[in-house]
Scaffold this active site. Structure first.
Site, PDB file in Angstrom:
ATOM      1  N   ASP A   1       0.786  -1.240   0.000  1.00 10.10           N
ATOM      2  CA  ASP A   1       0.000   0.000   0.000  1.00 10.10           C
ATOM      3  C   ASP A   1       0.819   1.293   0.000  1.00 10.10           C
ATOM      4  OD1 ASP A   1      -1.911  -1.947   0.273  1.00 10.10           O
ATOM      5  OD2 ASP A   1      -2.806  -1.162   2.109  1.00 10.10           O
TER       6      ASP A   1
ATOM      7  N   ASP B   1      -4.692  -0.796  -1.593  1.00  8.57           N
ATOM      8  CA  ASP B   1      -6.065  -0.676  -1.143  1.00  8.57           C
ATOM      9  C   ASP B   1      -6.858  -0.125  -2.315  1.00  8.57           C
ATOM     10  OD1 ASP B   1      -6.292  -1.574   1.442  1.00  8.57           O
ATOM     11  OD2 ASP B   1      -6.453   0.395   2.357  1.00  8.57           O
TER      12      ASP B   1
ATOM     13  N   HIS C   1     -10.682   0.547  -2.702  1.00  7.10           N
ATOM     14  CA  HIS C   1     -12.009   0.463  -2.091  1.00  7.10           C
ATOM     15  C   HIS C   1     -13.097   1.135  -2.929  1.00  7.10           C
ATOM     16  CE1 HIS C   1     -10.170  -0.903   1.612  1.00  7.10           C
ATOM     17  NE2 HIS C   1      -9.566   0.239   1.853  1.00  7.10           N
TER      18      HIS C   1
ATOM     19  N   HIS D   1     -10.501   6.744   1.885  1.00  3.99           N
ATOM     20  CA  HIS D   1      -9.130   6.722   1.354  1.00  3.99           C
ATOM     21  C   HIS D   1      -9.047   5.638   0.291  1.00  3.99           C
ATOM     22  CE1 HIS D   1      -9.163   3.667   4.555  1.00  3.99           C
ATOM     23  NE2 HIS D   1      -8.397   2.995   3.746  1.00  3.99           N
TER      24      HIS D   1
ATOM     25  N   LYS E   1      -6.815  -4.980  -3.094  1.00  4.15           N
ATOM     26  CA  LYS E   1      -7.500  -5.604  -1.948  1.00  4.15           C
ATOM     27  C   LYS E   1      -8.485  -4.624  -1.341  1.00  4.15           C
ATOM     28  CE  LYS E   1      -3.555  -4.506   1.023  1.00  4.15           C
ATOM     29  NZ  LYS E   1      -4.234  -3.517   1.842  1.00  4.15           N
TER      30      LYS E   1
ATOM     31  N   CYS F   1      -1.938  -2.792   7.662  1.00  8.98           N
ATOM     32  CA  CYS F   1      -1.793  -3.712   6.532  1.00  8.98           C
ATOM     33  C   CYS F   1      -0.455  -4.445   6.519  1.00  8.98           C
ATOM     34  CB  CYS F   1      -2.047  -2.969   5.225  1.00  8.98           C
ATOM     35  SG  CYS F   1      -3.787  -2.493   5.065  1.00  8.98           S
TER      36      CYS F   1
HETATM   37  C1  VGL Z   1      -4.433   0.770   6.190  1.00  7.88           C
HETATM   38  C2  VGL Z   1      -5.704   1.846   7.751  1.00  7.88           C
HETATM   39  C3  VGL Z   1      -6.820   1.686   6.981  1.00  7.88           C
HETATM   40  C4  VGL Z   1      -3.085   0.285   5.768  1.00  7.88           C
HETATM   41  C5  VGL Z   1      -5.544   0.598   5.403  1.00  7.88           C
HETATM   42  O1  VGL Z   1      -2.823   0.191   4.544  1.00  7.88           O
HETATM   43  O2  VGL Z   1      -2.281  -0.028   6.643  1.00  7.88           O
HETATM   44  N1  VGL Z   1      -4.520   1.388   7.360  1.00  7.88           N
HETATM   45  N2  VGL Z   1      -6.733   1.055   5.820  1.00  7.88           N
END
Ligand code: VGL
Length: 191
Positions: free
Chosen positions: A14, A52, A54, A71, A96, A135
């Protein structure tokens, strides 16, 4: 020293605009990972970059009962990989958190990644990226649970730290479950 070879894969978790300073859910020290990442990505025969990815309507987000501000919404600038990351060294992009009920904290969740890596002869997984306390942690723990020897690269990760103790707690939990830790300058190739 750790000699990186054909049985090793690197997961870069990420490294996206929204998790870096100026983004929607910034990791304060996120930029510190780029020097180490630039050194180590070329060493690995297989590099997976997760993102990520979403949809807006997802239980991950406050507006839908979850924890987080919006985000890494699909196809937005914030979901893009940080420009400091050299995608030329990335062999696979893994999206993901694309679908409820999965939140996508772990690269292995609802995915055949473990089987595919094993099929390539990968036995050891190195984990880097953002964020240590979510993550990175969940990916490293799932890697252990999938039977891989798992090492986290400590100068190539950084925490969100919703609470200031979250980073230390995450590192302790990973250690407890058998994750080992290395720094980027301890990695080299055999040649
Ligand atoms: C993450 C908080 C919310 C991460 C993803 O990539 O660590 N942290 N969503």
């Amino acid at each position: 020293m750790q000699t990186v070879g054909s049985g090793d894969a690197l997961i870069v978790v990420d490294v996206q605009n929204d998790f870096l300073p100026g983004g929607a859910l910034p990791v304060a020290e996120g930029n510190r990972i780029f020097g180490p990442l630039q050194r180590i990505m070329p060493l690995f025969p297989y590099v997976v970059a997760t993102r990520d990815w979403h949809p807006k309507e997802h239980p991950h987000f406050k507006d839908y009962g979850g924890t987080w501000p919006y985000h890494c919404l699909q196809h937005t600038h914030g979901a893009g990989f940080a420009p400091q990351m050299n995608l030329a060294y990335v062999d696979e992009i893994l999206s993901k958190g694309t679908m409820a009920p999965w939140h996508g904290y772990s690269a292995f969740e609802n995915s055949d990644l473990a089987e595919r890596l094993r099929g390539r002869g990968i036995r050891r997984i190195f984990v880097s990226g953002l964020a240590t306390d979510y993550c990175v942690k969940e990916t490293a723990l799932a890697s252990i649970q999938s039977g891989f020897e798992t090492l986290v690269i400590t100068d190539a990760i950084a925490p969100v730290n919703v609470s200031p103790k979250d980073e230390a707690a995450a590192l302790a939990e990973m250690e407890r479950q058998g994750v080992r830790f290395v720094t980027s300058d301890e990695l080299r190739t055999a040649a």
